[in-house]
Every structure is written in C-alpha cells, then in structure tokens.
Design a protein around this motif. Structure first.
Motif, PDB file in Angstrom:
ATOM      1  N   SER A   4       0.949  -1.157   0.097  1.00 19.60           N
ATOM      2  CA  SER A   4       0.157  -0.115   0.128  1.00 19.60           C
ATOM      3  C   SER A   4       0.955   1.316  -0.025  1.00 19.60           C
ATOM      4  CB  SER A   4      -0.890   0.106   1.220  1.00 19.60           C
ATOM      5  OG  SER A   4      -0.143   0.005   2.255  1.00 19.60           O
ATOM      6  N   LEU A   5       0.398   2.313  -0.296  1.00 20.37           N
ATOM      7  CA  LEU A   5       1.041   3.616  -0.537  1.00 20.37           C
ATOM      8  C   LEU A   5       2.005   4.337   0.842  1.00 20.37           C
ATOM      9  CD1 LEU A   5      -1.444   5.617  -2.461  1.00 20.37           C
ATOM     10  CD2 LEU A   5       0.887   4.709  -3.411  1.00 20.37           C
ATOM     11  N   ASN A   6       1.597   3.797   1.990  1.00 18.55           N
ATOM     12  CA  ASN A   6       2.277   4.093   3.084  1.00 18.55           C
ATOM     13  C   ASN A   6       3.369   3.049   3.644  1.00 18.55           C
ATOM     14  OD1 ASN A   6       0.260   2.629   4.175  1.00 18.55           O
ATOM     15  ND2 ASN A   6      -0.115   3.753   6.012  1.00 18.55           N
ATOM     16  N   ASP A   7       3.442   1.928   2.929  1.00 16.19           N
ATOM     17  CA  ASP A   7       4.322   0.803   3.394  1.00 16.19           C
ATOM     18  C   ASP A   7       5.725   1.278   2.939  1.00 16.19           C
ATOM     19  OD1 ASP A   7       2.591  -0.744   4.423  1.00 16.19           O
ATOM     20  OD2 ASP A   7       2.198  -2.057   2.207  1.00 16.19           O
ATOM     21  N   SER A   8       6.941   0.869   3.440  1.00 16.25           N
ATOM     22  CA  SER A   8       8.376   1.091   3.263  1.00 16.25           C
ATOM     23  C   SER A   8       8.744   0.470   2.167  1.00 16.25           C
ATOM     24  CB  SER A   8       8.922   0.583   4.731  1.00 16.25           C
ATOM     25  OG  SER A   8       8.702   1.193   5.680  1.00 16.25           O
ATOM     26  N   VAL A   9       9.542   1.141   1.436  1.00 14.96           N
ATOM     27  CA  VAL A   9      10.578   0.614   0.286  1.00 14.96           C
ATOM     28  C   VAL A   9      12.133   0.279   1.056  1.00 14.96           C
ATOM     29  CG1 VAL A   9      11.271   1.118  -2.058  1.00 14.96           C
ATOM     30  CG2 VAL A   9       9.011   1.681  -1.421  1.00 14.96           C
ATOM     31  N   TYR A  10      12.636  -0.685   0.386  1.00 11.78           N
ATOM     32  CA  TYR A  10      13.767  -0.930   0.891  1.00 11.78           C
ATOM     33  C   TYR A  10      14.741  -0.730  -0.586  1.00 11.78           C
ATOM     34  CZ  TYR A  10      11.557  -2.686   5.016  1.00 11.78           C
ATOM     35  OH  TYR A  10      10.686  -2.747   5.863  1.00 11.78           O
ATOM     36  N   PRO A  11      16.197  -0.656  -0.097  1.00  9.52           N
ATOM     37  CA  PRO A  11      17.082  -0.788  -1.216  1.00  9.52           C
ATOM     38  C   PRO A  11      17.086  -1.960  -1.996  1.00  9.52           C
ATOM     39  CG  PRO A  11      18.140   0.055   0.804  1.00  9.52           C
ATOM     40  CD  PRO A  11      16.873  -0.470   1.070  1.00  9.52           C
ATOM     41  N   GLY A  12      17.123  -1.791  -3.303  1.00 10.18           N
ATOM     42  CA  GLY A  12      16.932  -3.256  -4.228  1.00 10.18           C
ATOM     43  C   GLY A  12      15.657  -3.717  -4.476  1.00 10.18           C
ATOM     44  N   ASP A  13      14.759  -3.150  -4.012  1.00 14.07           N
ATOM     45  CA  ASP A  13      13.350  -3.386  -4.421  1.00 14.07           C
ATOM     46  C   ASP A  13      13.029  -3.053  -5.767  1.00 14.07           C
ATOM     47  OD1 ASP A  13      12.521  -4.157  -1.527  1.00 14.07           O
ATOM     48  OD2 ASP A  13      11.435  -2.503  -1.212  1.00 14.07           O
ATOM     49  N   ILE A  14      12.249  -4.048  -6.520  1.00 15.47           N
ATOM     50  CA  ILE A  14      11.720  -3.852  -7.738  1.00 15.47           C
ATOM     51  C   ILE A  14      10.258  -3.577  -7.623  1.00 15.47           C
ATOM     52  CG2 ILE A  14      11.544  -4.735 -10.046  1.00 15.47           C
ATOM     53  CD1 ILE A  14      13.891  -6.520  -9.337  1.00 15.47           C
ATOM     54  N   ILE A  15       9.847  -2.256  -7.911  1.00 12.73           N
ATOM     55  CA  ILE A  15       8.192  -1.985  -7.656  1.00 12.73           C
ATOM     56  C   ILE A  15       7.751  -2.082  -8.956  1.00 12.73           C
ATOM     57  CG2 ILE A  15       6.670  -0.260  -6.965  1.00 12.73           C
ATOM     58  CD1 ILE A  15       9.104   0.558  -4.937  1.00 12.73           C
ATOM     59  N   VAL A  16       6.533  -2.587  -9.269  1.00 14.10           N
ATOM     60  CA  VAL A  16       5.895  -2.736 -10.476  1.00 14.10           C
ATOM     61  C   VAL A  16       4.400  -2.233 -10.054  1.00 14.10           C
ATOM     62  CG1 VAL A  16       4.990  -4.141 -12.431  1.00 14.10           C
ATOM     63  CG2 VAL A  16       7.213  -4.917 -11.470  1.00 14.10           C
ATOM     64  N   VAL A  17       4.085  -1.091 -10.936  1.00 15.53           N
ATOM     65  CA  VAL A  17       2.860  -0.540 -10.798  1.00 15.53           C
ATOM     66  C   VAL A  17       1.852  -1.043 -12.143  1.00 15.53           C
ATOM     67  CG1 VAL A  17       1.440   1.736 -10.734  1.00 15.53           C
ATOM     68  CG2 VAL A  17       3.674   1.728  -9.586  1.00 15.53           C
ATOM     69  N   SER A  18       0.912  -1.866 -11.877  1.00 15.85           N
ATOM     70  CA  SER A  18       0.071  -2.272 -12.737  1.00 15.85           C
ATOM     71  C   SER A  18      -0.994  -1.317 -13.290  1.00 15.85           C
ATOM     72  CB  SER A  18      -0.589  -3.703 -12.320  1.00 15.85           C
ATOM     73  OG  SER A  18      -1.470  -3.374 -11.314  1.00 15.85           O
ATOM     74  N   GLU A  19      -1.537  -1.805 -14.593  1.00 11.58           N
ATOM     75  CA  GLU A  19      -2.483  -1.075 -14.971  1.00 11.58           C
ATOM     76  C   GLU A  19      -3.862  -1.248 -14.622  1.00 11.58           C
ATOM     77  OE1 GLU A  19      -4.172  -0.306 -19.584  1.00 11.58           O
ATOM     78  OE2 GLU A  19      -2.603  -1.569 -19.474  1.00 11.58           O
ATOM     79  N   SER A  20      -4.626  -0.136 -14.372  1.00 14.83           N
ATOM     80  CA  SER A  20      -6.074  -0.428 -13.949  1.00 14.83           C
ATOM     81  C   SER A  20      -6.872  -0.634 -14.991  1.00 14.83           C
ATOM     82  CB  SER A  20      -6.463   1.112 -13.409  1.00 14.83           C
ATOM     83  OG  SER A  20      -7.787   0.918 -12.779  1.00 14.83           O
ATOM     84  N   PHE A  21      -8.036  -1.442 -14.785  1.00  8.65           N
ATOM     85  CA  PHE A  21      -8.978  -1.981 -16.062  1.00  8.65           C
ATOM     86  C   PHE A  21     -10.209  -1.228 -15.561  1.00  8.65           C
ATOM     87  CE2 PHE A  21      -6.039  -5.310 -15.425  1.00  8.65           C
ATOM     88  CZ  PHE A  21      -5.484  -5.499 -16.888  1.00  8.65           C
ATOM     89  N   PHE A  22     -10.310  -0.041 -14.900  1.00  7.48           N
ATOM     90  CA  PHE A  22     -11.592   0.664 -14.564  1.00  7.48           C
ATOM     91  C   PHE A  22     -11.269   1.975 -14.587  1.00  7.48           C
ATOM     92  CE2 PHE A  22     -12.025  -3.561 -12.163  1.00  7.48           C
ATOM     93  CZ  PHE A  22     -13.059  -3.911 -13.070  1.00  7.48           C
TER      94      PHE A  22
END
Length: 187
Positions: A169-187
């Motif tokens: 979720s948007l307020n979760d922590s991100v760490y070094p080396g993370d690979i974040i993928v934002v998917s496409e919304s279908f609505f």
C-alpha cells in the motif's frame, strides 16, 4: 450563564472522530527500515575505517557477488551481513596477527538503488534514502500515469537470499534493491 442546547450533529461528529481514532490505531504502521537489521547487498557503498589508522580508511562498493576487497584481508563476502556483523568480522580478522585492538567502524555511504516500472511517468532506478515509502518512491518516478492502479502495486524483494513478491500500500516502506511494479487499472 449561557444555556447549552443539545446538538445531535455535534454528538455525531464526536462519535465519528472517536471511531476514526480507534480504527486508525488498529491499522498496521509501515515499518521503517532499521539500520541495525539492514543487510548489505550488491551496489551498496560502504566506508570502513580503523581508529588511528588513516591508511585503513576505505570507501568500497559491494560487487555483483557481494564482495569487497580490504587491506590485509583481501576479498571477502559482505552481502547479507548487517553493518554491526561486518564490523565484528573485520575486527576479528584484523586481530589475527595485524592489530592488537582494532576499533573498526563501518558506515553506509550510499544505499543500492531501488527500481520502479509499469504505470509511472518516469520508470527507472532511483537512489534509496531511509524512510522511503511507496508513495514517495512513485513520486520520484514522476507519479502515476492515468491508467495506473493504485491497488495493484507489487514489489519483488530479496528475503533470506530468495526473491519474494509482496503487494504494497502507499504508506508501506520501500527498501534498497526493491523492484516495484505499478500495474494498469482496468476501470
């Protein structure tokens, strides 16, 4: 003396505030990264120094294999160790015939990058800073595109030497080396 009239809307407002307060205290907080538990990985830049021995001060980047090369010790693996564990390991190895009582200090100069791809305006690799949340990481990547799903965000993170996938979720922590993928919304 003024007369106080009963106002049902005031009571409703107070009740809603109380419910929100109770509900928000039950939500899990995004756990900030702790330097004491942070495991070093490929691409981290560290500084190693021995008190009183200026020739031993070295700024090093962990190789793809997670190794560094240090005077007297040669090349050794630092990947997966915390800063404290690395300090202790170097101290112990320097005591083995090189120094009587070395005071070793290890610090992180620069964390390895994290990566954002998918439905963001400027995907790529970005410099990590402690306290980074998913919302801040997306902002560094230029923000969401119009087609982005703010719920379909996954991160691949190395845990115990293996890549694992989590939904964030948007307020979760991100760490070094993370690979974040934002998917496409279908609505």
């Amino acid at each position: 003396m003024k007369s106080v009239l009963f106002n049902p809307f005031l009571r409703l407002k107070e009740s809603l505030l109380l419910v929100l307060l109770i509900f928000s205290s039950c939500l899990p907080a995004a756990e900030p990264m702790s330097l004491s538990r942070y495991e070093l990985g490929s691409g981290d830049k560290i500084n190693i120094s021995v008190y009183g021995e200026e020739d031993m001060d070295k700024e090093l980047i962990l190789s793809d294999a997670g190794t560094v090369s240090y005077p007297f010790l040669g090349e050794f693996r630092a990947k997966g160790l915390t800063v404290g564990q690395l300090e202790q390991m170097i101290t112990n190895r320097l005591k083995e015939g090189y120094f009587i009582d070395p005071r070793v200090s290890v610090s992180i100069v620069e964390y390895r990058k994290f990566f954002v791809s998918g439905e963001v305006k400027s995907p790529g690799g970005f410099q990590f800073e402690p306290g980074l949340t998913l919302e801040k990481a997306v902002a560094l990547a230029g923000g969401f595109t119009q087609r982005a799903s703010k719920r379909g965000i996954t991160v691949t993170r190395e845990e115990n030497g293996r890549p694992t996938e989590h939904e964030l979720s948007l307020n979760d922590s991100v760490y070094p080396g993370d690979i974040i993928v934002v998917s496409e919304s279908f609505f």
